[in-house]
Structures are given as structure tokens and as C-alpha cells.
Design a protein around this motif. Structure first.
Motif, PDB file in Angstrom:
ATOM      1  N   TYR A  83       0.781  -1.360   0.005  1.00 40.82           N
ATOM      2  CA  TYR A  83       0.337   0.078  -0.040  1.00 40.82           C
ATOM      3  C   TYR A  83       0.954   1.449   0.280  1.00 40.82           C
ATOM      4  CZ  TYR A  83      -4.368  -3.479   0.425  1.00 40.82           C
ATOM      5  OH  TYR A  83      -5.241  -3.963   0.367  1.00 40.82           O
ATOM      6  N   ILE A  84       1.858   1.520   0.839  1.00 37.10           N
ATOM      7  CA  ILE A  84       3.521   2.808  -0.017  1.00 37.10           C
ATOM      8  C   ILE A  84       3.021   2.303  -1.025  1.00 37.10           C
ATOM      9  CG2 ILE A  84       4.876   3.003   0.776  1.00 37.10           C
ATOM     10  CD1 ILE A  84       5.525   2.197   3.600  1.00 37.10           C
ATOM     11  N   ALA A  85       3.728   1.172  -2.045  1.00 36.93           N
ATOM     12  CA  ALA A  85       4.004   1.508  -2.958  1.00 36.93           C
ATOM     13  C   ALA A  85       2.423   2.055  -3.566  1.00 36.93           C
ATOM     14  CB  ALA A  85       4.723  -0.274  -4.009  1.00 36.93           C
ATOM     15  N   GLY A  86       1.270   1.981  -3.556  1.00 37.95           N
ATOM     16  CA  GLY A  86      -0.240   2.210  -4.003  1.00 37.95           C
ATOM     17  C   GLY A  86      -0.328   3.778  -4.178  1.00 37.95           C
ATOM     18  N   MET A  97      -8.919 -10.208  -1.722  1.00 34.78           N
ATOM     19  CA  MET A  97      -9.819  -9.422  -1.661  1.00 34.78           C
ATOM     20  C   MET A  97      -9.206  -7.810  -1.085  1.00 34.78           C
ATOM     21  SD  MET A  97     -11.785 -10.920   1.516  1.00 34.78           S
ATOM     22  CE  MET A  97     -12.112  -9.758   2.149  1.00 34.78           C
ATOM     23  N   TYR A  98      -7.240  -8.023  -1.211  1.00 38.39           N
ATOM     24  CA  TYR A  98      -6.852  -6.773  -0.495  1.00 38.39           C
ATOM     25  C   TYR A  98      -6.524  -6.017  -2.473  1.00 38.39           C
ATOM     26  CZ  TYR A  98      -4.668  -8.540   2.885  1.00 38.39           C
ATOM     27  OH  TYR A  98      -4.245  -9.992   4.552  1.00 38.39           O
ATOM     28  N   ALA A  99      -6.643  -6.788  -3.127  1.00 38.91           N
ATOM     29  CA  ALA A  99      -7.242  -5.910  -4.478  1.00 38.91           C
ATOM     30  C   ALA A  99      -7.908  -5.106  -4.949  1.00 38.91           C
ATOM     31  CB  ALA A  99      -6.586  -6.997  -5.800  1.00 38.91           C
ATOM     32  N   VAL A 100      -8.998  -5.605  -4.965  1.00 34.47           N
ATOM     33  CA  VAL A 100      -9.895  -4.969  -4.394  1.00 34.47           C
ATOM     34  C   VAL A 100     -10.299  -3.931  -3.196  1.00 34.47           C
ATOM     35  CG1 VAL A 100     -13.040  -5.306  -4.677  1.00 34.47           C
ATOM     36  CG2 VAL A 100     -11.409  -7.350  -5.350  1.00 34.47           C
ATOM     37  N   GLN A 101      -9.872  -4.319  -2.722  1.00 28.14           N
ATOM     38  CA  GLN A 101      -9.723  -2.929  -1.756  1.00 28.14           C
ATOM     39  C   GLN A 101      -9.027  -1.899  -1.906  1.00 28.14           C
ATOM     40  OE1 GLN A 101      -8.593  -5.042   1.935  1.00 28.14           O
ATOM     41  NE2 GLN A 101     -10.978  -5.693   2.274  1.00 28.14           N
ATOM     42  N   PHE A 102      -7.768  -1.867  -2.266  1.00 28.38           N
ATOM     43  CA  PHE A 102      -6.682  -1.392  -3.136  1.00 28.38           C
ATOM     44  C   PHE A 102      -7.872  -0.818  -4.857  1.00 28.38           C
ATOM     45  CE2 PHE A 102      -3.790  -0.111  -6.463  1.00 28.38           C
ATOM     46  CZ  PHE A 102      -3.377   0.767  -5.850  1.00 28.38           C
ATOM     47  N   ALA A 103      -7.907  -1.824  -5.707  1.00 28.66           N
ATOM     48  CA  ALA A 103      -8.885  -0.305  -6.838  1.00 28.66           C
ATOM     49  C   ALA A 103      -9.767   0.204  -6.275  1.00 28.66           C
ATOM     50  CB  ALA A 103      -9.741  -2.454  -7.466  1.00 28.66           C
ATOM     51  N   ALA A 104     -11.026  -0.085  -5.480  1.00 32.45           N
ATOM     52  CA  ALA A 104     -12.304   0.707  -4.832  1.00 32.45           C
ATOM     53  C   ALA A 104     -10.986   2.311  -4.285  1.00 32.45           C
ATOM     54  CB  ALA A 104     -12.437  -0.004  -4.110  1.00 32.45           C
ATOM     55  N   ILE A 105     -10.232   2.011  -3.372  1.00 30.63           N
ATOM     56  CA  ILE A 105     -10.124   2.995  -3.190  1.00 30.63           C
ATOM     57  C   ILE A 105      -9.165   4.458  -4.624  1.00 30.63           C
ATOM     58  CG2 ILE A 105      -8.573   4.388  -1.883  1.00 30.63           C
ATOM     59  CD1 ILE A 105      -9.174   2.257   0.390  1.00 30.63           C
ATOM     60  N   LEU A 106      -8.262   3.512  -5.168  1.00 31.17           N
ATOM     61  CA  LEU A 106      -7.691   4.250  -6.790  1.00 31.17           C
ATOM     62  C   LEU A 106      -8.635   4.397  -6.853  1.00 31.17           C
ATOM     63  CD1 LEU A 106      -4.031   5.362  -7.349  1.00 31.17           C
ATOM     64  CD2 LEU A 106      -4.450   2.745  -8.258  1.00 31.17           C
ATOM     65  N   GLY A 107      -9.476   3.629  -7.601  1.00 28.66           N
ATOM     66  CA  GLY A 107     -10.656   4.029  -8.955  1.00 28.66           C
ATOM     67  C   GLY A 107     -11.443   5.276  -8.270  1.00 28.66           C
ATOM     68  N   VAL A 111      -5.376  13.305  -3.336  1.00 29.61           N
ATOM     69  CA  VAL A 111      -4.048  12.389  -3.149  1.00 29.61           C
ATOM     70  C   VAL A 111      -4.248  12.007  -1.409  1.00 29.61           C
ATOM     71  CG1 VAL A 111      -1.849  12.465  -3.323  1.00 29.61           C
ATOM     72  CG2 VAL A 111      -2.794  13.350  -4.746  1.00 29.61           C
ATOM     73  N   GLY A 112      -4.154  13.150  -0.126  1.00 26.46           N
ATOM     74  CA  GLY A 112      -3.838  13.024   0.518  1.00 26.46           C
ATOM     75  C   GLY A 112      -5.168  11.628   1.791  1.00 26.46           C
ATOM     76  N   TYR A 113      -5.580  11.879   1.503  1.00 24.60           N
ATOM     77  CA  TYR A 113      -7.600  11.120   1.528  1.00 24.60           C
ATOM     78  C   TYR A 113      -6.769   9.470   1.070  1.00 24.60           C
ATOM     79  CZ  TYR A 113     -10.536  14.986   2.172  1.00 24.60           C
ATOM     80  OH  TYR A 113     -10.957  16.312   2.439  1.00 24.60           O
ATOM     81  N   THR A 114      -6.065   9.593  -0.217  1.00 21.46           N
ATOM     82  CA  THR A 114      -6.038   7.989  -0.806  1.00 21.46           C
ATOM     83  C   THR A 114      -4.762   8.230  -0.015  1.00 21.46           C
ATOM     84  OG1 THR A 114      -6.347   8.822  -3.216  1.00 21.46           O
ATOM     85  CG2 THR A 114      -5.301   7.495  -2.880  1.00 21.46           C
ATOM     86  N   VAL A 115      -3.607   8.400   0.534  1.00 21.39           N
ATOM     87  CA  VAL A 115      -2.302   7.799   1.340  1.00 21.39           C
ATOM     88  C   VAL A 115      -3.257   7.575   2.487  1.00 21.39           C
ATOM     89  CG1 VAL A 115      -0.412   8.376   2.124  1.00 21.39           C
ATOM     90  CG2 VAL A 115      -0.864   9.203  -0.235  1.00 21.39           C
ATOM     91  N   LEU A 116      -4.191   8.388   3.004  1.00 22.34           N
ATOM     92  CA  LEU A 116      -4.520   7.710   4.589  1.00 22.34           C
ATOM     93  C   LEU A 116      -5.532   6.604   4.082  1.00 22.34           C
ATOM     94  CD1 LEU A 116      -4.605   8.955   8.044  1.00 22.34           C
ATOM     95  CD2 LEU A 116      -6.839   9.994   6.772  1.00 22.34           C
ATOM     96  N   GLY A 117      -6.176   6.779   3.417  1.00 22.54           N
ATOM     97  CA  GLY A 117      -6.923   5.889   3.427  1.00 22.54           C
ATOM     98  C   GLY A 117      -6.429   4.273   3.431  1.00 22.54           C
ATOM     99  N   LEU A 118      -5.521   4.536   2.635  1.00 23.12           N
ATOM    100  CA  LEU A 118      -4.864   2.738   2.291  1.00 23.12           C
ATOM    101  C   LEU A 118      -3.226   2.428   3.443  1.00 23.12           C
ATOM    102  CD1 LEU A 118      -3.183   3.683  -1.320  1.00 23.12           C
ATOM    103  CD2 LEU A 118      -4.647   1.941  -0.769  1.00 23.12           C
ATOM    104  N   TRP A 119      -3.646   3.668   4.270  1.00 23.92           N
ATOM    105  CA  TRP A 119      -2.309   3.864   5.467  1.00 23.92           C
ATOM    106  C   TRP A 119      -3.799   2.667   6.993  1.00 23.92           C
ATOM    107  CZ3 TRP A 119      -3.849   5.810  10.676  1.00 23.92           C
ATOM    108  CH2 TRP A 119      -2.939   5.153  11.543  1.00 23.92           C
ATOM    109  N   LEU A 120      -4.475   3.561   6.621  1.00 23.96           N
ATOM    110  CA  LEU A 120      -5.668   2.734   7.511  1.00 23.96           C
ATOM    111  C   LEU A 120      -6.007   1.453   6.835  1.00 23.96           C
ATOM    112  CD1 LEU A 120      -8.167   5.686   7.794  1.00 23.96           C
ATOM    113  CD2 LEU A 120      -7.013   4.541   9.158  1.00 23.96           C
ATOM    114  N   LEU A 121      -6.223   1.071   5.918  1.00 21.70           N
ATOM    115  CA  LEU A 121      -6.221  -0.198   4.971  1.00 21.70           C
ATOM    116  C   LEU A 121      -5.237  -1.549   5.986  1.00 21.70           C
ATOM    117  CD1 LEU A 121      -7.683   0.004   1.925  1.00 21.70           C
ATOM    118  CD2 LEU A 121      -8.260  -1.358   3.659  1.00 21.70           C
TER     119      LEU A 121
END
Length: 448
Positions: free
Chosen positions: A33-36, A393-403, A432-442
């Protein structure tokens, strides 16, 4: 540094929580998720550089058919089902995992219907349990006027959503079937009385479920346009409906900030970080009653910080553009964030509590029936440890947030207009900050 991290953590993001959470602790692979997050920044910069060549988000009709089941009929059937669920909640099993009132509301209405609406348009509209009763009552009373509630804009929906969020996240027993049944019935009666006084059209701006479902459905790639008894199936880019919407009013913008804040605190309150702030052991929590006060303050603080952050970047965009910057239309881009975060936020709950819901619908009285034709089955959380399933599942969650992030940026660029391109930069940075934070929370440790 710790203070700065704490302030950033209070900004909107995606995470997991519900009145029916899975009793597990999930820690996702942080490195991925850091890479994401890095990829998100790179893709966002690329989108800004080629803003003129991005898609126009147009929509086209697919087919038109006569409506076979009028909304008034489906709404009345939904109302009867609602009454049945209330009775089950009041007189059925007290175990929330064995009571259809709790399971259908939290898993069906609160998770499945919004997720379906993000793909197939507003699924709430035909099953709204107020439309038909209000229409019938106003006809019987001969009432055609209003009392002026429409002048309040979306503020009644904001108040209803705020109360619901507190009930879901802070109150003592949101999953208790009896408590939920009384709360739902009381809320239905209040909205019913107000809608009878004002008219059924008021529901679209005054009832929080109707408003929220309608907003989430605006990112659907398919939807229905209803006109004079005929329905036209439309197809378009996700977010095409947003481009057709008028600008948001001040009260509607307040609703959007509340939706983002509710999702943020829903995830934040389960992180080990938040438990350390309030002095709780995340592995041995003392219970909701001990943290009701601090969680109420935390919820209000997140809402306040979210509102300040959004208004701050909008004001900065105005200053940088040197021109008139339409606040309302650009604010529409956050509808994509709310929709994507809702999808990622509740995926695990849907897959776990959804099994209980399916079992209860198949055997509602728990006497061996098979109303859905399903054989007896055991609810299992084993897939949460499966090395094949979990990466998916991780990929689906990541795709939802990134999408959601990419769609929000695209909408911002389109809504800001070509002559105001610089105006979108502060808002894009915040996204961008929202997305980075969301990935950190995941990826961070949190309780179940």
C-alpha cells in the motif's frame, strides 16, 4: 511530529467498521500500500498534465421500455416488508446474528443496496418505504400543498445522518434487534409525518438514506432515467451523471462532508492508534459505554476537520485561479470518493455478516426450513486466512480506493473547466492525501 500525524489521521479515509463487524483483526501488507500510494501520486500528476485529452464522461441510451412495476407498488411492498422486519426485531431472537431485522438492515440496506447502486443506479428508489405510504396518505387527506420544509434544504438529512452515525458508531447497542427496531420505527414515523406535510418530493433532500443512496448512485456506469411511465437504460463513464448535476447547495455540501467524516471515524475508531490516544487496550477493550463521550467528541472533531480541509482547499483554489471558482460543482467530485470508500470500507463485513443474512433468509425461524432452497451450511470466516482469497480481497479494496481517487480527480478537472486548470491543484493535493491516508488505514492494525 506525533501531533502532525494525529492531525493527518483525522482527515477522511477508508477503513472497516460496522454494527456487525467480523470478530477478527486484519493487518494488510503495508509495503504494497505504500507502493500504491506512490503510484497514486504519479498517476494523479500524469492526469493533471494531460487534462485536455481525458474522456468527456458522456452517457448514451441503451434501450427504453415501459415500467412494468410502478414505484408506488414496489414502495408499498417494501413498506410491508419493513413492518415485518420491525415485528421480527421486537419479538424475534435477541441474538443479532439470528434476527432478520439486524441482519437485513446492516448487511442489506446499509451495505448491499449502496454497493449495487454504485454499479446499477439508484436501487433505493423503487424500495423506498416512504414513497407509497406518503402518496396514499396525502391523496386520502386531499393534501396538495406544503409547509415550507423545502426551504431548509438538506439540513434535515444532515441532522438525520448525524444522528444515525452516532447511533451506529457510538451508541451502546446498534445491533440489538429490539433497539434497532424501535429506532427504525420512530425514524420512519417522523419522516412519514414530515413528508405527508411537505410532499413526497421532499424525501430527495430531507431524508438521509434517500439522499445518500442517490449520491452514491451518481457514479454508476448504468442507470435508469424515468419519464412518464417509461424507463430508459443509460450507459456511460462512471461519474457521467455527476457532470449533469446542478451545483451543490451549502446544505448539500454539508451532507457530503458528513458522509466522508462518518466513514473516516468509522475506521479511525478501530485503529490501535486511536485506542492508544483514548487509553484503551485494543486487544481487551472495556466496551462502548466507557468510550461514548470521547468517541462522540472524536466524531465531531473529524467532521469539523474534514469541513475545514475541504473549504480550505476550495478557497485556495479560488485564490490561485484568479477567477470566479464555482464551489458547488467542484464539490461534486467528492461523491466519487464517498462511493469508493464505502465499497472498500464494508467489503469484509459484507462477506462475513452476509453469510448470516443468507442463512437467516433461508431459515428465518431456525427450525430447519429452506425457503431459498439452500442446504444447511455453516458460516465460516476461514477465507480470511486463505492465501489465495486474501490477496484478491486486498486487490479489490485497493482498486476501489484508487479508482475512486482517479475518478474524483477526473471530475475535478472536468468541473473546474479548461480556463481554471490551476484551481484544481489544491483539491487534487487533498485528494492524494485522502487516498494515501485511506491506504494507510487499510494496512494498519485495527480491532475487529
Amino acid at each position: 511530529m506525533r501531533a502532525l500525524a494525529g492531525a493527518l489521521t483525522l482527515l477522511p479515509g477508508a477503513a472497516f467498521a460496522c454494527a456487525l463487524p467480523p470478530s477478527v483483526i486484519l493487518t494488510l501488507p503495508t509495503g504494497h500500500y505504500i507502493a500504491g500510494a506512490a503510484a497514486t501520486v504519479a498517476v494523479t500528476a500524469a492526469m493533471g498534465a494531460m487534462a485536455r485529452s481525458l474522456p468527456q464522461l458522456q452517457a448514451v441510451p441503451v434501450l427504453t421500455r415501459r415500467v412494468w412495476v410502478p414505484v408506488s407498488v414496489s414502495s408499498y411492498l417494501s413498506f410491508l416488508c419493513f413492518l415485518g422486519l420491525v415485528l421480527v426485531g421486537l419479538f424475534g431472537a435477541r441474538d443479532p446474528m439470528h434476527n432478520l431485522m439486524t441482519l437485513v438492515f446492516w448487511t442489506g440496506i446499509w451495505i448491499a443496496v449502496p454497493l449495487g447502486s454504485m454499479l446499477l443506479g439508484n436501487l433505493w428508489r423503487p424500495i423506498n418505504p416512504w414513497t407509497a405510504p406518503v402518496r396514499i396518505t396525502r391523496t386520502l387527506l386531499g393534501r396538495t400543498g406544503s409547509v415550507g420544509l423545502s426551504r431548509l434544504g438538506h439540513w434535515p438529512a444532515v441532522a438525520g445522518y448525524a444522528g444515525f452515525t452516532w447511533f451506529q458508531l457510538v451508541s451502546m447497542a446498534p445491533d440489538d434487534p429490539t433497539v434497532l427496531a424501535w429506532v427504525a420505527l420512530t425514524y420512519w414515523l417522523v419522516i412519514f409525518a414530515l413528508a405527508v406535510a411537505e410532499g413526497e418530493e421532499w424525501l430527495a433532500q430531507g431524508e438521509f438514506l434517500t439522499v445518500l443512496m442517490g449520491y452514491l448512485a451518481k457514479v454508476a456506469p448504468f442507470w435508469l432515467d424515468l419519464d412518464d411511465g417509461r424507463a430508459t437504460l443509460m450507459r456511460g463513464w462512471p461519474g457521467a451523471q455527476v457532470m449533469r448535476m446542478p451545483g451543490l447547495s451549502f446544505s448539500a455540501m454539508g451532507f457530503i462532508t458528513l458522509a466522508l467524516s462518518a466513514l473516516t471515524f468509522d475506521g479511525l475508531m478501530e485503529t490501535f492508534w486511536w485506542h492508544s490516544v483514548i487509553g484503551e487496550n485494543p486487544l481487551e477493550p472495556t466496551g462502548r459505554s466507557a468510550v461514548m463521550g470521547v468517541n462522540t467528541i472524536g466524531l465531531l472533531a473529524v467532521w469539523g476537520l474534514t469541513s475545514l480541509a475541504l473549504w480550505g482547499v476550495i478557497r485556495l483554489g479560488k485564490a490561485l485561479s484568479g477567477a470566479r471558482f464555482a464551489t458547488g460543482p467542484v464539490m461534486l467530485s467528492f461523491l466519487a470518493i464517498a462511493a469508493g470508500y464505502h465499497a472498500a470500507h464494508y467489503l469484509v463485513v459484507l462477506l462475513t455478516a452476509g453469510q448470516y443474512t443468507l442463512a437467516a433468509l433461508n431459515d428465518p425461524l431456525f427450525r430447519g426450513d429452506a425457503l431459498l432452497g439452500l442446504p444447511p451450511f455453516y458460516v465460516s470466516f476461514g477465507f480470511l486466512t486463505d492465501r489465495t482469497v486474501m490477496p484478491i480481497m486486498y486487490a479489490v479494496q485497493f482498486a476501489a480506493i484508487l479508482g475512486a481517487h482517479l475518478l474524483a480527480v477526473l471530475l475535478t478537472l472536468r468541473l473546474a473547466g479548461p480556463t481554471r486548470a490551476v484551481a484544481h491543484l489544491p483539491m487534487t493535493a487533498l485528494m492524494v492525501g485522502y487516498t494515501v491516508l485511506g491506504l494507510w488505514l487499510l494496512s494498519t492494525a485495527r480491532t475487529g
